[in-house]
Scaffold this active site. Sequence first.
Site, PDB file in Angstrom:
ATOM      1  N   LYS A  98     -16.927  72.735 -29.779  1.00 28.47           N
ATOM      2  CA  LYS A  98     -16.979  71.801 -28.653  1.00 28.47           C
ATOM      3  C   LYS A  98     -17.122  72.571 -27.338  1.00 28.47           C
ATOM      4  O   LYS A  98     -16.525  73.640 -27.176  1.00 28.47           O
ATOM      5  CB  LYS A  98     -15.697  70.963 -28.671  1.00 28.47           C
ATOM      6  CG  LYS A  98     -15.609  69.840 -27.659  1.00 28.47           C
ATOM      7  CD  LYS A  98     -14.308  69.078 -27.891  1.00 28.47           C
ATOM      8  CE  LYS A  98     -14.065  67.972 -26.884  1.00 28.47           C
ATOM      9  NZ  LYS A  98     -12.797  67.254 -27.173  1.00 28.47           N
ATOM     10  N   SER A 179     -12.960  62.506 -27.464  1.00 24.56           N
ATOM     11  CA  SER A 179     -13.979  63.175 -26.687  1.00 24.56           C
ATOM     12  C   SER A 179     -14.825  64.150 -27.514  1.00 24.56           C
ATOM     13  O   SER A 179     -15.859  64.620 -27.049  1.00 24.56           O
ATOM     14  CB  SER A 179     -13.329  63.940 -25.526  1.00 24.56           C
ATOM     15  OG  SER A 179     -12.440  64.954 -26.012  1.00 24.56           O
ATOM     16  N   SER A 203      -8.898  62.525 -29.770  1.00 22.82           N
ATOM     17  CA  SER A 203     -10.234  63.080 -29.554  1.00 22.82           C
ATOM     18  C   SER A 203     -10.801  63.868 -30.722  1.00 22.82           C
ATOM     19  O   SER A 203     -11.985  64.194 -30.726  1.00 22.82           O
ATOM     20  CB  SER A 203     -10.242  63.952 -28.298  1.00 22.82           C
ATOM     21  OG  SER A 203     -10.137  63.155 -27.147  1.00 22.82           O
TER      22      SER A 203
END
Length: 518
Positions: A98, A179, A203
Amino acid sequence: MKPILAPLAFVLVAAAPPPEPDRSIAQTEAALAAGQTTSAALVRHYLRRIAQIDRAGPRLNAILAVNPRALADAARSDALRKAGRPRGPLEGVPILIKDNIDSLDPLPTTAGSQALANNITHRDAPLVARLRAAGAIILGKTNLSEWANMRSPHSTSGWSGIGGLTRNPYVLDRSACGSSSGTGAAIAAGLAVAGIGTETDGSITCPASVTALVGLKPTVGLVSRTHVIPISHSQDTAGPMTTSVADAAMLLTILAGSDPADPAALQADAHRQDYRAALKPGALRGARIGVLRFAVGDEPGTAALFERALDDLRAAGAILVDVKEPASQDKMGQYEHTILITELKQDLNAYLASTPPTVATRDMAGLIAFNRAHSRAELPWFGQEYFEQAEASRGYSDAGYRKAVVEARRLAGADGIDDMLADDRLDALVAPTGGPAWRSDLVTGDHFVGGGAGSYAAVAGYPHLTVPMGQVHGLPVGLSFLGAKWSEARLIALGYSYEQLTHQRRLPLFLAGPEQRP
């Protein structure tokens, strides 16, 4: 098994490639060891898929940047293997991370914001260093909800100013949640073998649930957070997002470990273990499982799917016990908000102060000003209310913050998960991770469907594992396993047993939206 509900008709995207069969870490390593492929060939394969699926075709927007060193790193890995000197169990395996995690590669760490477009840190987060030491190839960085969904209460999951909107590979007009939306969409679509996400509250687990992945949010402190763009030192953690429980266990074994630079991770070595030893198909037999019916929500397909999952757990020999909802859940959420807003400013300011001189924005006030000055790119759909609240917060000495830290941990931990487990001598708790993915809406933001109990684990800092439970109208939904602090091995055992019994993961077909009927 029969579907829970009659499936909706969806339109197939004409340019979509066929589904890519899941490649587990073990399968990939076996193929490399047998000389059936090379790491360089694997990297080229995934780069082609990224070009076909992420940049063209369905255009998932899951990848923010590919690593220009990936092929060279793969060639080095192949040479080490040929010389009989593989570094570890990930030797040559392409992994995505990420884009709020620093890496030594010539890639910026942006959190999706143009304010950090030049944040090339030339440093590996300890978790990335652990992946490299095990032989992993960092293939690239994934899109995310900008600032990990902590800029505005009206944000749209999966959107960032740099990457645009990540699309769900199952049905493209649906949310990939956030996220860690890019990591979830990318791994589900077969753009790498496995990925790393981060979670403050939902997330990892929500994106994994809506893309039929296994997502594991570890106990806070089991995995280092150093050089990861923060929201909250009380709740932040990184964790694996994979196509199987076995792969999640493998990655967690590598990621877990102490870090003197992260106070929460000082004792990680005392708790980490080889989580692959927990992969026992019969682990559900005799296990006492608490059923959180209060967290099912009002989406009928999810409720029906959950009942079928409970039948599967019973069939595997689990003893199911209904658990009452703890009191003061609303207060827990209020306390959590105070914690996140306060820690966002303090923790993010500390990270920004450590960035290279090429980053002009050095604190929260600078970020707010940057967004206003670049509002067309950064504020086209929603604002920065959370940033403004964080800037106005009073710091760690504020009495309201200090009370919130104590009370939130009590409500989520001692009087929450711990109490629910202790009352009936339970091994773990189960609930739907959430409902099926909703339609992405950049104008009005997210429209969460269904329930979920993940906030208890998030606020308490306890582990949370989600495993594919099935589909509602062609949209994946996960089953959550929650447990006590440091109980990752037990959750992995139970989740693996359920996974091996049900095998509910299905490959994405890159469908458009529901077929329009007169």
